[in-house]
Design a protein around this motif. Structure first.
Motif, PDB file in Angstrom:
ATOM      1  N   MET A  55       5.489   4.201  -2.266  1.00 56.51           N
ATOM      2  CA  MET A  55       6.878   3.817  -2.382  1.00 56.51           C
ATOM      3  C   MET A  55       7.575   3.721  -0.980  1.00 56.51           C
ATOM      4  O   MET A  55       7.440   4.660  -0.031  1.00 56.51           O
ATOM      5  CB  MET A  55       7.525   4.972  -3.114  1.00 56.51           C
ATOM      6  CG  MET A  55       8.621   4.465  -3.837  1.00 56.51           C
ATOM      7  SD  MET A  55       8.759   3.329  -5.379  1.00 56.51           S
ATOM      8  CE  MET A  55       7.911   4.372  -6.441  1.00 56.51           C
ATOM      9  N   SER A  56       8.231   2.632  -1.033  1.00 52.76           N
ATOM     10  CA  SER A  56       8.858   2.501   0.203  1.00 52.76           C
ATOM     11  C   SER A  56      10.501   2.775   0.176  1.00 52.76           C
ATOM     12  O   SER A  56      11.056   2.938  -0.981  1.00 52.76           O
ATOM     13  CB  SER A  56       8.756   0.910   0.532  1.00 52.76           C
ATOM     14  OG  SER A  56       7.577   0.576   0.982  1.00 52.76           O
ATOM     15  N   GLU A  57      11.234   2.890   1.011  1.00 56.68           N
ATOM     16  CA  GLU A  57      12.683   3.358   0.932  1.00 56.68           C
ATOM     17  C   GLU A  57      13.527   2.633   1.932  1.00 56.68           C
ATOM     18  O   GLU A  57      13.306   2.320   2.998  1.00 56.68           O
ATOM     19  CB  GLU A  57      12.716   4.822   1.224  1.00 56.68           C
ATOM     20  CG  GLU A  57      14.055   5.460   1.011  1.00 56.68           C
ATOM     21  CD  GLU A  57      13.925   7.026   1.446  1.00 56.68           C
ATOM     22  OE1 GLU A  57      13.532   7.466   0.446  1.00 56.68           O
ATOM     23  OE2 GLU A  57      14.817   7.420   2.358  1.00 56.68           O
ATOM     24  N   THR A  84      20.384   4.417  -1.750  1.00 60.42           N
ATOM     25  CA  THR A  84      19.277   4.773  -1.105  1.00 60.42           C
ATOM     26  C   THR A  84      18.315   3.828  -2.384  1.00 60.42           C
ATOM     27  O   THR A  84      18.544   4.424  -3.671  1.00 60.42           O
ATOM     28  CB  THR A  84      18.402   6.215  -1.156  1.00 60.42           C
ATOM     29  OG1 THR A  84      19.461   6.875  -0.204  1.00 60.42           O
ATOM     30  CG2 THR A  84      17.186   6.313  -0.713  1.00 60.42           C
ATOM     31  N   ARG A 126      14.316   2.951  -3.577  1.00 61.32           N
ATOM     32  CA  ARG A 126      12.845   3.235  -3.384  1.00 61.32           C
ATOM     33  C   ARG A 126      12.089   1.912  -4.288  1.00 61.32           C
ATOM     34  O   ARG A 126      12.602   1.711  -5.341  1.00 61.32           O
ATOM     35  CB  ARG A 126      12.457   4.420  -3.920  1.00 61.32           C
ATOM     36  CG  ARG A 126      13.112   5.619  -3.163  1.00 61.32           C
ATOM     37  CD  ARG A 126      12.335   6.888  -3.222  1.00 61.32           C
ATOM     38  NE  ARG A 126      12.752   7.858  -2.341  1.00 61.32           N
ATOM     39  CZ  ARG A 126      13.790   8.966  -2.651  1.00 61.32           C
ATOM     40  NH1 ARG A 126      14.082   9.040  -3.909  1.00 61.32           N
ATOM     41  NH2 ARG A 126      14.271   9.815  -1.677  1.00 61.32           N
TER      42      ARG A 126
END
Length: 264
Positions: free
Chosen positions: A208-210, A254, A256
């Motif tokens: 998972m990228s953020e 934010t 994800r």
């Protein structure tokens, strides 16, 4: 009032004009969205007025005409003191009906999508889209389970009896109603871009990228977002798996994206 924004919050009969912290969490793999709202309470009158199941509405958007507003509603699930003079209210979204509503039903020879629509309709929420394999179910029984569990039961039947992969499907409450789909929430494509609104970006190709940006009112999970990160020479369309709007000391959104981890 938060700098740069208009905010309108109500909890039960209380109009909240000032909050040091609001965190709204929207996850594709969670049945229910959640919000935490801090309310100043120097004399205890706020806590005395609170009760579970009271309606909550959170609206926020950029100042000025024509801007996009975020409009979230739910009910109080709990509250507690957070510091000496602040009450923290925890609220759950209207999707809570998927966990609160129970189904006792036997269906024979019905298409799977018809069964799914009937299950979702028990919540009282509008049903917008059911996009699942078209199979006829000889017999299926739901014995007092919640709607959320009934949907999982139906997905399991489609997997074990018909060989379909349902791991990418999710149930969520979108702007126009309930979805059960492996697709996206409709809407325009926000752009998060270096030197504009991008604060930080942490790609993770194997998980998972953020990405953290200045607040993007109206953005929810399952929407498609364009990320342009000039430092990493990165420009891609991604699906938001999770969106967290944080308002207070730092006003951020934010996102994800990446690994679709299966049913939550």
């Amino acid at each position: 009032m938060i700098e740069g924004f208009n905010i309108r919050c109500t909890v039960g009969g209380l109009e909240v004009l000032r909050s040091p912290r609001i965190v709204l969490t929207l996850r594709r793999r969670a049945v229910v969205s959640r919000c935490e709202l801090d309310i100043p309470d120097t004399n205890g009158s706020v806590q005395a007025a609170l009760a579970k199941k009271q309606p909550v509405r959170i609206r926020f958007g950029h100042r000025g005409e024509g801007g996009t507003w975020h409009d979230w509603s739910g009910t109080v699930s709990g509250f507690k003191m957070s510091g000496e003079d602040t009450v923290r209210v925890v609220a759950v979204g209207r999707e809570q009906a998927l966990l609160d509503t129970r189904v006792i039903e036997a269906m024979h020879g019905e298409p799977a999508d018809v069964v799914a629509r009937r299950l979702l309709a028990f919540t009282g929420l509008p049903v917008t889209e059911v996009s699942i394999p078209l199979e006829f179910l000889p017999h299926i029984v739901f014995s007092g389970v919640t709607v959320a569990m009934a949907i999982k039961q139906l997905a399991s039947t489609l997997e074990t009896s018909f060989g379909h992969d349902m791991s990418k499907h999710a149930v969520w409450l979108g702007e126009s109603g309930l979805y059960w789909s492996d697709g996206d929430e409709p809407g325009g494509i926000p752009v998060i871009e270096s030197a504009e609104n991008l604060i930080s970006h942490s790609p993770n190709p194997s998980g998972m990228s953020e990405v953290v940006a200045t607040v993007i009112p109206g953005l929810t999970h399952s929407r498609i977002v364009r990320i342009r990160d000039s430092r990493r020479q990165f420009s891609e369309l991604v699906r938001a798996q999770e969106v967290i709007h944080s308002l207070g000391e730092h006003n951020t959104t934010t996102i994800r994206y990446g690994s679709d981890e299966g049913r939550g």
